[in-house]
Design a protein around this motif. Sequence first.
Motif, mmCIF file in Angstrom:
data_model
loop_
_atom_site.group_PDB
_atom_site.id
_atom_site.type_symbol
_atom_site.label_atom_id
_atom_site.label_comp_id
_atom_site.label_asym_id
_atom_site.label_seq_id
_atom_site.Cartn_x
_atom_site.Cartn_y
_atom_site.Cartn_z
ATOM 1 N N ASN A 35 0.827 -1.213 0.000
ATOM 2 C CA ASN A 35 0.000 0.000 0.000
ATOM 3 C C ASN A 35 0.857 1.256 0.000
ATOM 4 N N ASP A 60 4.781 5.670 6.159
ATOM 5 C CA ASP A 60 5.298 6.085 4.845
ATOM 6 C C ASP A 60 5.094 7.569 4.601
ATOM 7 N N ILE A 65 -4.257 9.341 2.791
ATOM 8 C CA ILE A 65 -5.675 9.016 2.568
ATOM 9 C C ILE A 65 -6.494 10.206 3.070
ATOM 10 N N THR A 79 -11.495 0.116 -3.049
ATOM 11 C CA THR A 79 -10.131 0.411 -3.501
ATOM 12 C C THR A 79 -10.104 1.670 -4.338
ATOM 13 N N SER A 80 -8.967 2.353 -4.316
ATOM 14 C CA SER A 80 -8.810 3.529 -5.163
ATOM 15 C C SER A 80 -8.016 3.173 -6.412
ATOM 16 N N LYS A 81 -7.730 1.856 -6.603
ATOM 17 C CA LYS A 81 -6.749 1.499 -7.635
ATOM 18 C C LYS A 81 -7.336 1.022 -8.955
ATOM 19 N N PHE A 96 -5.218 -4.164 -5.560
ATOM 20 C CA PHE A 96 -6.363 -3.840 -6.418
ATOM 21 C C PHE A 96 -7.623 -4.540 -5.918
ATOM 22 N N ARG A 97 -7.495 -5.473 -4.960
ATOM 23 C CA ARG A 97 -8.653 -6.250 -4.541
ATOM 24 C C ARG A 97 -9.419 -5.595 -3.405
ATOM 25 N N GLY A 98 -8.818 -4.600 -2.762
ATOM 26 C CA GLY A 98 -9.512 -3.886 -1.695
ATOM 27 C C GLY A 98 -9.895 -4.765 -0.529
ATOM 28 N N LEU A 101 -6.873 -4.246 4.073
ATOM 29 C CA LEU A 101 -7.163 -3.533 5.316
ATOM 30 C C LEU A 101 -8.383 -4.115 6.044
#
Length: 582
Positions: A35, A60, A65, A79-81, A96-98, A101
């Motif tokens: 992430n 990081d 967010i 997901t934002s991806k 990409f699968r969200g 988390l």
Amino acid sequence: MRLPIKVLPEVLVNQIAAGEVIERPAAVVRELVDNSLDAGATRIEIDVERGGVQLIRVRDNGEGIAADDLVKAVARHATSKIASQDDLAAVSSLGFRGEALPSIASVARLQIVSRAAGESQASQLSVTAGEIGTQGPAAREQGTTVEVRDLFFAVPARRKFLRSERTELAHIVDLVERAALSRFNVSFRLRCNGRDLLDFPAAGSLAEQTTRFGSILEPQFAADSIPVAARSGPVELAGWIAQPTASRARADRQYWFVNGRSVHDRLLASAVRVAYRDVLYHGRHPAYLLYLSIDPELVDVNVHPAKQEIRFRDSSQVHAFVRHAIEDALARGSTAASATIGSGASARLPDESSPPQLPLAVARADDGEMIVTRPAAGGQSAPMVREAAGAYFGRVLGQVHGIYVLAETARGLALIDMHAAHERVLYERLKANVGGLAASQRLLEPLTISLTTREMQQALHNLPACAAAGFDITQISEQALLLRAVPALLRDASAAVLLREALLVEERSEAGHHLGGGAERVLAEIACRAAVKANRRLATDEMTALLRDMEHTVRIDQCNHGRPTWVEFPLAEIDRWFLRGR
Ligand code: ADP
Ligand code: MG
């Protein structure tokens, strides 16, 4: 009695997903570091306590967010991806699968503190075993900190599967090292119980990158590995592979990255194994660090929730490309340095006239020096280049103890193991004959080779390989073969004896042989039997012929068993022996 069908509660669904995504603490580290990388972070700091079970914290300096998005970040399939099927097909982010988390949040205590680029303050959100807890403002510069405490406390059954703290920590170290090898431009630090375990500053130059991968694989690998660079259409391969003489007893230190993602892929591993087969002793393993870039549309990363497995759309093409590129690099071997541009030496490029023309692949060897190779085409290795002058192995001085040839080279002295070198020369020629028209020498009188019925079975199996190498041989009865001609290059050897041995060679188990049916094994056997034996006196012109042959032989640096064929003593080193300043 059968229970009525019910839709499972969301927390339980997430806990089930966690079973696949989060098999151990290291998997949490992987998901959080992924992430951070997806958020464009250039600095990632990881803290763990008690093997990650008590605490995993990843901090990081990525894009952060937005406060409004925090709750969504821990929601399932959020997901934002990616946003569409097309995005999925060409996905280039690590996640990409969200589901990372929400999965983590369902089995532990999670806290996220984040400040998005452009926001005036940070915000935080806590989730405990899937229950959303407190949310509110917090203090932080741009970036994200995700803290995971008491992993699996909500699913005690899972805790039982954890190994010792040390083992879990070892997996985390491996994971962070893989991340560090995947992005040289990002700095990583791993601390355990407050103590620094890994510290990788951002590595921009080749020298800094070499330091980083040298400290992970081993300094020796950084010092003498062979650079790889090849491209074919939408696929590109780069990296470093170990010298065959530096092989290892275990298949560790083998790293594959596909489009920046660390993967465990059997197809890729097999391509390297096959490429090394000719130069590595059976049961030994090379270390390597390899990066494959491929059009994302041609590879499926959505094979498993942990995303370490992949599937290529055209797997056999990828396998062949990788195998040829590695074979090519091995064939150049340590001679790569002699084909450099800009060194002012009489460097020559691999044969420009041989079609098909592929784009030249360029790899940086040392700072300032470029190695230029032509990527392998259709199974043919690029011809090896020693030196334009040709006399790379120099002038014969004599034979030493019946085993070595001593030669004076442009750089100093060379000792050549005459059997090992001759064996490689013969083997490569026998292989080159296969499929072409092998030159044969007729025997004055045909020879009968007698075999038992059982031996005949094995012999018939190996017969095509021997025929391809230039033996003219036919079965004349249940227990006899007739030999009419032998390969011209073996005319001096007692061909009938060595043919018999070769015919009886048993196959090695490795599948996917490109000559088919263990043919290489048969040819290697012939080469080994036919090569000059220790204690045979060689005339000077025989030794000179061997040196000249070596200069035109690929993979000459190792014999068929992976042992070195020659060593060189540079003049400067010899001068040092005599304490002679120059
Ligand atoms: P995925 O990575 O598959 O999208 P995750 O559950 O891992 O799913 O993360 C959900 C979303 O939370 C991500 O799509 C991203 O928008 C946001 N996110 C998670 N971690 C970070 C981070 N370190 N920096 C910025 N955004 C993050
Ligand atoms: Mg993710």
